[in-house]
Structure formats: structure tokens, C-alpha cells
Scaffold this active site. Structure first.
Site, PDB file in Angstrom:
ATOM      1  N   LYS A  21      17.252   3.101   2.245  1.00  0.00           N
ATOM      2  CA  LYS A  21      17.986   3.100   3.507  1.00  0.00           C
ATOM      3  C   LYS A  21      19.440   2.715   3.258  1.00  0.00           C
ATOM      4  CE  LYS A  21      14.375   2.243   6.855  1.00  0.00           C
ATOM      5  NZ  LYS A  21      13.811   1.273   7.792  1.00  0.00           N
ATOM      6  N   GLU A  44       8.113   2.448  -5.832  1.00  0.00           N
ATOM      7  CA  GLU A  44       8.210   1.796  -4.526  1.00  0.00           C
ATOM      8  C   GLU A  44       8.363   2.858  -3.439  1.00  0.00           C
ATOM      9  OE1 GLU A  44       7.793  -0.415  -2.444  1.00  0.00           O
ATOM     10  OE2 GLU A  44       9.032  -2.167  -2.735  1.00  0.00           O
ATOM     11  N   ASP A  83       3.541   3.160   6.827  1.00  0.00           N
ATOM     12  CA  ASP A  83       2.752   2.946   8.049  1.00  0.00           C
ATOM     13  C   ASP A  83       3.548   2.263   9.154  1.00  0.00           C
ATOM     14  OD1 ASP A  83       2.964   0.318   6.875  1.00  0.00           O
ATOM     15  OD2 ASP A  83       1.314  -0.293   8.160  1.00  0.00           O
ATOM     16  N   VAL A 130      10.868   4.636   9.617  1.00  0.00           N
ATOM     17  CA  VAL A 130      10.156   5.901   9.389  1.00  0.00           C
ATOM     18  C   VAL A 130       8.699   5.646   9.009  1.00  0.00           C
ATOM     19  CG1 VAL A 130      12.187   7.271   8.724  1.00  0.00           C
ATOM     20  CG2 VAL A 130      10.973   5.927   6.984  1.00  0.00           C
ATOM     21  N   ARG A 157       0.003   6.588   7.579  1.00  0.00           N
ATOM     22  CA  ARG A 157       0.227   6.716   6.127  1.00  0.00           C
ATOM     23  C   ARG A 157      -0.155   8.099   5.611  1.00  0.00           C
ATOM     24  NH1 ARG A 157       1.229   1.572   4.079  1.00  0.00           N
ATOM     25  NH2 ARG A 157       0.059  -0.151   4.981  1.00  0.00           N
ATOM     26  N   LYS A 167       0.808  -1.193   0.000  1.00  0.00           N
ATOM     27  CA  LYS A 167       0.000   0.000   0.000  1.00  0.00           C
ATOM     28  C   LYS A 167       0.851   1.257   0.000  1.00  0.00           C
ATOM     29  CE  LYS A 167      -3.405  -2.424   2.742  1.00  0.00           C
ATOM     30  NZ  LYS A 167      -3.692  -2.785   4.127  1.00  0.00           N
ATOM     31  N   ASP A 217      14.630  -1.231   1.827  1.00  0.00           N
ATOM     32  CA  ASP A 217      15.379  -1.491   3.059  1.00  0.00           C
ATOM     33  C   ASP A 217      16.394  -2.596   2.759  1.00  0.00           C
ATOM     34  OD1 ASP A 217      16.182  -1.775   5.660  1.00  0.00           O
ATOM     35  OD2 ASP A 217      14.258  -2.386   6.461  1.00  0.00           O
TER      36      ASP A 217
HETATM   37  P1  5GP Z   1      12.755  -4.677   2.104  1.00  0.00           P
HETATM   38  O1  5GP Z   1      12.241  -5.922   1.462  1.00  0.00           O
HETATM   39  O2  5GP Z   1      13.497  -3.771   1.171  1.00  0.00           O
HETATM   40  O3  5GP Z   1      13.553  -4.988   3.352  1.00  0.00           O
HETATM   41  O4  5GP Z   1      11.517  -3.899   2.667  1.00  0.00           O
HETATM   42  C1  5GP Z   1      10.666  -3.201   1.846  1.00  0.00           C
HETATM   43  C2  5GP Z   1       9.335  -2.995   2.521  1.00  0.00           C
HETATM   44  O5  5GP Z   1       9.459  -2.963   3.951  1.00  0.00           O
HETATM   45  C3  5GP Z   1       8.781  -1.653   2.155  1.00  0.00           C
HETATM   46  O6  5GP Z   1       8.011  -1.714   0.976  1.00  0.00           O
HETATM   47  C4  5GP Z   1       7.971  -1.292   3.384  1.00  0.00           C
HETATM   48  O7  5GP Z   1       6.692  -1.862   3.299  1.00  0.00           O
HETATM   49  C5  5GP Z   1       8.715  -1.954   4.533  1.00  0.00           C
HETATM   50  N1  5GP Z   1       9.646  -1.032   5.220  1.00  0.00           N
HETATM   51  C6  5GP Z   1      10.998  -1.063   5.201  1.00  0.00           C
HETATM   52  N2  5GP Z   1      11.512  -0.069   5.950  1.00  0.00           N
HETATM   53  C7  5GP Z   1      10.462   0.613   6.439  1.00  0.00           C
HETATM   54  C8  5GP Z   1      10.343   1.791   7.276  1.00  0.00           C
HETATM   55  O8  5GP Z   1      11.311   2.410   7.742  1.00  0.00           O
HETATM   56  N3  5GP Z   1       9.080   2.200   7.549  1.00  0.00           N
HETATM   57  C9  5GP Z   1       7.971   1.564   7.070  1.00  0.00           C
HETATM   58  N4  5GP Z   1       6.800   2.064   7.411  1.00  0.00           N
HETATM   59  N5  5GP Z   1       8.050   0.467   6.293  1.00  0.00           N
HETATM   60  C10 5GP Z   1       9.279   0.001   5.973  1.00  0.00           C
END
Ligand code: 5GP
Length: 180
Positions: free
Chosen positions: A134, A102, A162, A156, A168, A46, A106
Site C-alpha cells: 500500500k 507476504e 480476508d 482490499v 479469501r 493465513k 500496509d
Molecule cells: P501491517 O503490519 O503492514 O500494517 O499489516 C499487515 C497485515 O495487515 C497483513 O498481513 C494483513 O493481514 C493485514 N492487512 C493490511 N491491509 C489489509 C487490507 O487491505 N486487506 C486485508 N484483508 N488485510 C490487510
């Protein structure tokens, strides 16, 4: 028995004005790069819905839209690396110029999974616009063509992001107090 405290919004990391200025720059770059081949914007729900709406209005090309929903962390704040498609695209990607929008990268595992999944559907091109990246967190090399902001590896919320379904709607990006 101690009371369980709900996390609250902490320091503002990126203001609404800074966001608007950067989104306008990204829109201008995309307009330039995609001249003559308007992209299909694929928003990752979302979190990306706010950026999608703002970014699309800064792109001076006849863009089209579709959305995918993938499972997020739920109430937790650490990456599980498990990605589940909850809603797939409605359109066929064959021959389309696809720009994935996107909210945040992270570990990069979500995006990595999505790109692998989308690349086998025959798009003419496949690129990524991530609003936040990040620093130092990616566990995998990723081609992110457009980045809004690089931020330190701290959780964040706001501007689509969220925590347990909340925050959000905030027009800025902020830290979360009491969740880590
Ligand atoms: P990744 O697979 O890159 O570790 O994570 C991506 C997803 O994790 C993002 O689309 C998001 O939904 C969630 N996410 C990662 N870091 C954060 C953050 O700092 N805050 C929030 N609200 N969601 C995060």
C-alpha cells in the site's frame, strides 16, 4: 433500530488474469535470482497461502516450504501494530536462503517484526516477496525485494486476503463496500 449491514465485495482492483500474469513474472525473476540456491519459502498465514501455491508453481527451482502464523487484525480494518506469533516455523533457518512470502504490506509493522525475528536465526539470506504494497502507508523503511502490485491505501479482500475471515477464496482483489 437500524439493521447492521454486512460488508460486501466492491469494485475489482486487480483481476484474476492480471494476478496470474504478475505471479508468473515474479516466479521467473525469483527463478533467475535464486539459480543454484533454491529458496525456502516462508509463507505468512493465513493471507499468503493462495500466493504461495501459485508462486511456487512459477518458480523452476526445487523450493521448500514452511509457514508462520501471525495474529491479524481480526474483524477490524486498521493496523494495531501488535504482532503475535501464533505458529512458528518447523525448520531451522541456519544457512538457508529464506524468501518470506507476504500477502500485503500496509504499515509494515508486521513485516518489520518478522524480519527482525527471522534474521537472528542465522539464514544465509533473507528477502521478501510481498504481493501487495500500500503506497504511502509504511511507517518504517522495509526491504521488499519482490512486489506484485502497488495499490492505494484502501482496504482490499480476495486472493487470500480476508475481512473477518471471509473473502479469501476470491480469485481477484477487490475493494470492500460498507466496512470503512
Ligand atoms: P501491517 O503490519 O503492514 O500494517 O499489516 C499487515 C497485515 O495487515 C497483513 O498481513 C494483513 O493481514 C493485514 N492487512 C493490511 N491491509 C489489509 C487490507 O487491505 N486487506 C486485508 N484483508 N488485510 C490487510
Amino acid at each position: 433500530m437500524g439493521q447492521v449491514m454486512e460488508p460486501t465485495v466492491g469494485d475489482v482492483v486487480i483481476t484474476a488474469d492480471q494476478i496470474a500474469a504478475r505471479v508468473a513474472e515474479l516466479g521467473a525473476e525469483i527463478t533467475h535470482d535464486y539459480a543454484g540456491r533454491p529458496p525456502l519459502l516462508v509463507g505468512v498465514l493465513k493471507g499468503a497461502f493462495v500466493l504461495m501455491a501459485d508462486l511456487a508453481r512459477e518458480i523452476a527451482l526445487p523450493v521448500t516450504f514452511d509457514f508462520m502464523a501471525v495474529a491479524s487484525y481480526g474483524a477490524a480494518t486498521a493496523s494495531s501494530g501488535v504482532v503475535r506469533i501464533l505458529k512458528d516455523l518447523d525448520v531451522d533457518l541456519e544457512g538457508r536462503h529464506v524468501l518470506v512470502v507476504e500477502d500485503i504490506v500496509d504499515s509494515g509493522l508486521t513485516l518489520h517484526y518478522l524480519l527482525r525475528n527471522l534474521s537472528v536465526r542465522g539464514p544465509a539470506s533473507l528477502e521478501v516477496c510481498a504481493f501487495l504494497v500500500k503506497d504511502g502507508q509504511q511507517r518504517i523503511e522495509l526491504p521488499v525485494n519482490y512486489v506484485g502490485f502497488h495499490i492505494p491505501p484502501r482496504f482490499v479482500v480476495g486472493y487470500g486476503l480476508d475481512h473477518a475471515g471471509r473473502f479469501r477464496h476470491l480469485p481477484y482483489i477487490a475493494h470492500l463496500d460498507g466496512a470503512e
